[in-house]
Design a protein around this motif. Sequence first.
Motif, PDB file in Angstrom:
ATOM      1  N   ARG A 147      13.203  -1.424   7.534  1.00 52.99           N
ATOM      2  CA  ARG A 147      13.166  -0.495   6.131  1.00 52.99           C
ATOM      3  C   ARG A 147      12.252  -0.753   5.027  1.00 52.99           C
ATOM      4  NH1 ARG A 147      18.059   2.214   2.629  1.00 52.99           N
ATOM      5  NH2 ARG A 147      16.764   3.258   0.880  1.00 52.99           N
ATOM      6  N   ILE A 148      11.326   0.040   4.815  1.00 53.03           N
ATOM      7  CA  ILE A 148      10.561  -0.276   3.686  1.00 53.03           C
ATOM      8  C   ILE A 148      10.586   1.037   2.706  1.00 53.03           C
ATOM      9  CG2 ILE A 148       8.626   0.731   4.917  1.00 53.03           C
ATOM     10  CD1 ILE A 148       8.285  -2.123   2.192  1.00 53.03           C
ATOM     11  N   GLY A 149      10.999   0.864   1.673  1.00 50.81           N
ATOM     12  CA  GLY A 149      11.279   1.971   0.691  1.00 50.81           C
ATOM     13  C   GLY A 149      12.348   3.054   1.299  1.00 50.81           C
ATOM     14  N   ASP A 150      11.842   4.367   1.385  1.00 50.65           N
ATOM     15  CA  ASP A 150      13.039   5.203   1.961  1.00 50.65           C
ATOM     16  C   ASP A 150      12.313   5.526   3.512  1.00 50.65           C
ATOM     17  OD1 ASP A 150      10.590   6.766   1.508  1.00 50.65           O
ATOM     18  OD2 ASP A 150      11.485   8.376   0.294  1.00 50.65           O
ATOM     19  N   ARG A 151      11.591   4.861   4.101  1.00 47.66           N
ATOM     20  CA  ARG A 151      11.110   4.831   5.415  1.00 47.66           C
ATOM     21  C   ARG A 151      11.418   3.828   6.408  1.00 47.66           C
ATOM     22  NH1 ARG A 151       5.222   7.178   4.385  1.00 47.66           N
ATOM     23  NH2 ARG A 151       5.361   5.805   2.832  1.00 47.66           N
ATOM     24  N   THR A 189       5.508  -8.366   6.453  1.00 49.37           N
ATOM     25  CA  THR A 189       4.848  -8.205   5.181  1.00 49.37           C
ATOM     26  C   THR A 189       3.817  -8.281   5.122  1.00 49.37           C
ATOM     27  OG1 THR A 189       6.688  -9.923   4.590  1.00 49.37           O
ATOM     28  CG2 THR A 189       5.001  -9.740   3.063  1.00 49.37           C
ATOM     29  N   GLU A 190       2.706  -8.668   6.005  1.00 50.37           N
ATOM     30  CA  GLU A 190       1.349  -8.561   5.909  1.00 50.37           C
ATOM     31  C   GLU A 190       0.879  -6.953   6.313  1.00 50.37           C
ATOM     32  OE1 GLU A 190      -2.855  -9.552   8.311  1.00 50.37           O
ATOM     33  OE2 GLU A 190      -1.036 -10.659   8.664  1.00 50.37           O
ATOM     34  N   LEU A 191       1.604  -6.365   7.263  1.00 53.02           N
ATOM     35  CA  LEU A 191       1.479  -5.039   7.668  1.00 53.02           C
ATOM     36  C   LEU A 191       1.558  -4.047   6.428  1.00 53.02           C
ATOM     37  CD1 LEU A 191       2.658  -5.244  11.307  1.00 53.02           C
ATOM     38  CD2 LEU A 191       0.280  -4.974  10.790  1.00 53.02           C
ATOM     39  N   LEU A 192       2.544  -4.327   5.886  1.00 53.29           N
ATOM     40  CA  LEU A 192       3.147  -3.312   4.918  1.00 53.29           C
ATOM     41  C   LEU A 192       2.617  -3.640   3.390  1.00 53.29           C
ATOM     42  CD1 LEU A 192       6.737  -3.190   6.200  1.00 53.29           C
ATOM     43  CD2 LEU A 192       5.158  -1.237   6.311  1.00 53.29           C
ATOM     44  N   SER A 193       1.668  -4.800   3.352  1.00 47.33           N
ATOM     45  CA  SER A 193       1.236  -5.040   1.931  1.00 47.33           C
ATOM     46  C   SER A 193      -0.412  -4.841   2.155  1.00 47.33           C
ATOM     47  CB  SER A 193       1.541  -6.557   1.702  1.00 47.33           C
ATOM     48  OG  SER A 193       2.995  -6.637   1.607  1.00 47.33           O
ATOM     49  N   ALA A 194      -0.947  -5.192   3.280  1.00 45.95           N
ATOM     50  CA  ALA A 194      -2.528  -5.111   3.202  1.00 45.95           C
ATOM     51  C   ALA A 194      -3.136  -3.724   3.353  1.00 45.95           C
ATOM     52  CB  ALA A 194      -3.016  -6.215   3.974  1.00 45.95           C
ATOM     53  N   GLY A 195      -3.823  -3.308   2.747  1.00 43.54           N
ATOM     54  CA  GLY A 195      -4.457  -1.929   2.771  1.00 43.54           C
ATOM     55  C   GLY A 195      -5.220  -1.701   3.979  1.00 43.54           C
ATOM     56  N   ARG A 196      -5.811  -2.869   4.484  1.00 47.00           N
ATOM     57  CA  ARG A 196      -6.538  -2.570   5.822  1.00 47.00           C
ATOM     58  C   ARG A 196      -5.782  -2.058   6.925  1.00 47.00           C
ATOM     59  NH1 ARG A 196      -5.886  -7.941   4.906  1.00 47.00           N
ATOM     60  NH2 ARG A 196      -5.137  -9.101   6.617  1.00 47.00           N
ATOM     61  N   HIS A 197      -4.417  -2.412   6.774  1.00 48.55           N
ATOM     62  CA  HIS A 197      -3.234  -1.860   8.071  1.00 48.55           C
ATOM     63  C   HIS A 197      -2.881  -0.456   7.872  1.00 48.55           C
ATOM     64  CE1 HIS A 197      -3.411  -5.964   9.673  1.00 48.55           C
ATOM     65  NE2 HIS A 197      -3.037  -6.495   8.350  1.00 48.55           N
ATOM     66  N   ARG A 198      -3.100   0.013   6.712  1.00 46.19           N
ATOM     67  CA  ARG A 198      -2.549   1.358   6.499  1.00 46.19           C
ATOM     68  C   ARG A 198      -2.711   2.659   7.675  1.00 46.19           C
ATOM     69  NH1 ARG A 198      -2.237   4.674   0.606  1.00 46.19           N
ATOM     70  NH2 ARG A 198      -1.018   6.346   1.459  1.00 46.19           N
ATOM     71  N   ASP A 199      -3.875   2.795   8.163  1.00 43.02           N
ATOM     72  CA  ASP A 199      -4.075   3.639   9.271  1.00 43.02           C
ATOM     73  C   ASP A 199      -3.430   3.367  10.404  1.00 43.02           C
ATOM     74  OD1 ASP A 199      -5.734   4.910   7.226  1.00 43.02           O
ATOM     75  OD2 ASP A 199      -7.633   4.279   8.092  1.00 43.02           O
ATOM     76  N   GLU A 213       0.956   3.497   9.075  1.00 40.71           N
ATOM     77  CA  GLU A 213       1.530   4.577   8.635  1.00 40.71           C
ATOM     78  C   GLU A 213       2.077   5.829   9.634  1.00 40.71           C
ATOM     79  OE1 GLU A 213       1.071   7.103   4.253  1.00 40.71           O
ATOM     80  OE2 GLU A 213      -0.872   6.647   5.610  1.00 40.71           O
ATOM     81  N   PRO A 214       1.609   5.872  10.822  1.00 34.97           N
ATOM     82  CA  PRO A 214       2.064   6.834  11.536  1.00 34.97           C
ATOM     83  C   PRO A 214       3.394   6.521  12.299  1.00 34.97           C
ATOM     84  CG  PRO A 214      -0.420   6.661  11.912  1.00 34.97           C
ATOM     85  CD  PRO A 214       0.039   5.452  11.243  1.00 34.97           C
ATOM     86  N   LEU A 215       3.391   5.234  12.140  1.00 35.27           N
ATOM     87  CA  LEU A 215       4.867   4.809  12.977  1.00 35.27           C
ATOM     88  C   LEU A 215       6.028   4.628  11.732  1.00 35.27           C
ATOM     89  CD1 LEU A 215       3.211   1.551  14.610  1.00 35.27           C
ATOM     90  CD2 LEU A 215       3.153   4.115  15.417  1.00 35.27           C
ATOM     91  N   TRP A 266       0.878  -1.189  -0.015  1.00 37.82           N
ATOM     92  CA  TRP A 266       0.018  -0.045   0.039  1.00 37.82           C
ATOM     93  C   TRP A 266       0.949   1.374  -0.008  1.00 37.82           C
ATOM     94  CZ3 TRP A 266       1.158   2.892   4.241  1.00 37.82           C
ATOM     95  CH2 TRP A 266       1.683   1.975   5.380  1.00 37.82           C
ATOM     96  N   LEU A 267       1.912   1.219   0.234  1.00 40.08           N
ATOM     97  CA  LEU A 267       3.041   2.545   0.205  1.00 40.08           C
ATOM     98  C   LEU A 267       3.420   2.750  -1.184  1.00 40.08           C
ATOM     99  CD1 LEU A 267       4.392   0.370   2.741  1.00 40.08           C
ATOM    100  CD2 LEU A 267       5.472   2.637   3.089  1.00 40.08           C
ATOM    101  N   GLU A 268       2.725   1.900  -2.307  1.00 44.52           N
ATOM    102  CA  GLU A 268       2.945   2.667  -3.660  1.00 44.52           C
ATOM    103  C   GLU A 268       4.324   2.524  -4.012  1.00 44.52           C
ATOM    104  OE1 GLU A 268       0.678   5.910  -4.206  1.00 44.52           O
ATOM    105  OE2 GLU A 268      -1.397   4.720  -3.538  1.00 44.52           O
ATOM    106  N   LEU A 269       5.203   1.808  -3.660  1.00 46.47           N
ATOM    107  CA  LEU A 269       6.649   1.914  -4.055  1.00 46.47           C
ATOM    108  C   LEU A 269       6.639   1.374  -5.671  1.00 46.47           C
ATOM    109  CD1 LEU A 269       8.202   0.275  -0.968  1.00 46.47           C
ATOM    110  CD2 LEU A 269       7.837   2.643  -1.502  1.00 46.47           C
TER     111      LEU A 269
END
Length: 402
Positions: free
Chosen positions: A36-40, A84-94, A97-99, A6-9
Motif C-alpha cells: 500500500r502507498i496512500g490510497d493505492r 521505497t526507491e520506486l515510489l520516491s524517485a520520479g524517474r520510476h513514475r512512468d 504508475e500503471p501498476l 512522486w505520488l504527491e501524498l
Amino acid sequence: MSAAGWLELAHDDPFGVHNLPYCAFGQERLRGTGVRIGDRILNLAAAEERGLVDAGGAFLGQGTLNRFMSAGRPAWARVRERLTELLSAGRHRDAVEPLLLPIAQVRLGLPFEVADYVDFYSSQEHATNLGRLFRPGGEPLLPNWKHLPVGYHGRAGTVVVSGTYIPRPHGQRKAPDEAAPTFGPSQRLDIEAEVGFVVGAPSDGPVAVDDFRAHVFGAVLVNDWSARDLQAWEYQPLGPFLGKSFRTSISPWVVPLDALDAARAAGPAQEPEVLPYLRAAEHHGYDIDLEVRWNGTVVSRPPFAGLYWTPAQQLAHMTVNGAWARTGDLYASGTVSGPDPDQTGSFIERTWNGARPVRLDDGTTRAFLLDGDTVTITGTAPGPDGVRVGFGEVTGTITKPE
C-alpha cells in the motif's frame, strides 16, 4: 527522502513510503499480493514480472505473502529498499504508475495463510481487571503471571480478514445461580483489542529473545472475539476453547517491522527478574496507539506501549520447549488495556462485567454486543520525522445466530 514521493501524498499520510504495508487482494480475475502507498496498491507480481522488483519470484502467481515472508530478513530489507526507491524517485513514475490499483476497486483478503495461532495474556492491567472481576477479594494476578507470558493455542482455521461477518457463536452456558448448563447462542459476546505478530522466517527450534527481528515479518491488528459466558463455563481447568475459537479477525495490512523502528520502546520494569531466556539486550516493545469504536462511538483508546510482556519475549517463550516457528504463524499480544476505564481493550472491562453500561452516540447503551453491532479497531504508531505509521483497521459486524 520525502515521505510523499512522486505520488504527491501529504507529508503526514500514515501510508506514505515510510510505511509500505503488504496485503493480498483480488480484482475480477486478478489475485495477488501488493504493497500500500496512500490510497493505492502496487501490484507486486506485475512489478516483479516487469523486472522492477527482484524477490526471487516470490510474488509471481502468489495469492498470499507466505513465500515472500519465508525468504528472511535480508530479502525483506532488499525489497523494501527497492520499493521505497520506486515510489520516491520520479524517474520510476512512468513504469510504476500503471501498476497501481485504487484500494476502492479491489477486495482485500487474508494477507497470509495462517499456520498456527497463539494468543497471549500480556497486559498487566487487563489481567488485573479480570482477576478482580472473577476472583473478588483474592490476588488478581495468579502466581505464574509475572514469571512467564501466559497464553493459549488458538484455531488457525477461523482467523478471518477485516470486514468478515461474525456469527454469534453457540455453546454451553451456566450462570452461577443455575443448577445445570444450557445450550444456545452466547449472550455475553465481547471483543479483545490486540496487536498480532506474523512469523516470516521459520526456525528449527527455540528463538532467542534478541533474534525476534530475524524471524518476525510484521504486525497486524487483531480482534479476538470472545463469548464470555461460554468461556466462563468451559475454561476450567484447561482454558479457552469454544468461547474463543469461533472467529478471530485481523487487519488486511501487514506492517513491516522496519516501518516500526521509530516506535520501538522499552517495556515496563519486570519484577521479579525474569529467567535468562526471557532477558533481552535490546528494546523490543512498541509504542502503538489503538482506538476502539462501537457502532461508530469511540469507547476506548488502549495503549500498547505499556504491555508487560514484549512480542520478543512471547516468541521466545512460545518456542523455548523446542517447538519451531513456521512461516505464517500468528501470535497475538492478548487484550491491550491501560489503567483507566477508557483505555480498556475489552467490553467486559469497559462495562465492568455489564454493571456499568456505556452510552453510544445514538443514545443507546451497551454492556455486551448485540446482533448488528459493528466494532472497529484502528491503530497508529510513531514514524520518522513526526509522521504516523498506519495499521488501517480491523472491523466486524455481529450477525444473528443461525
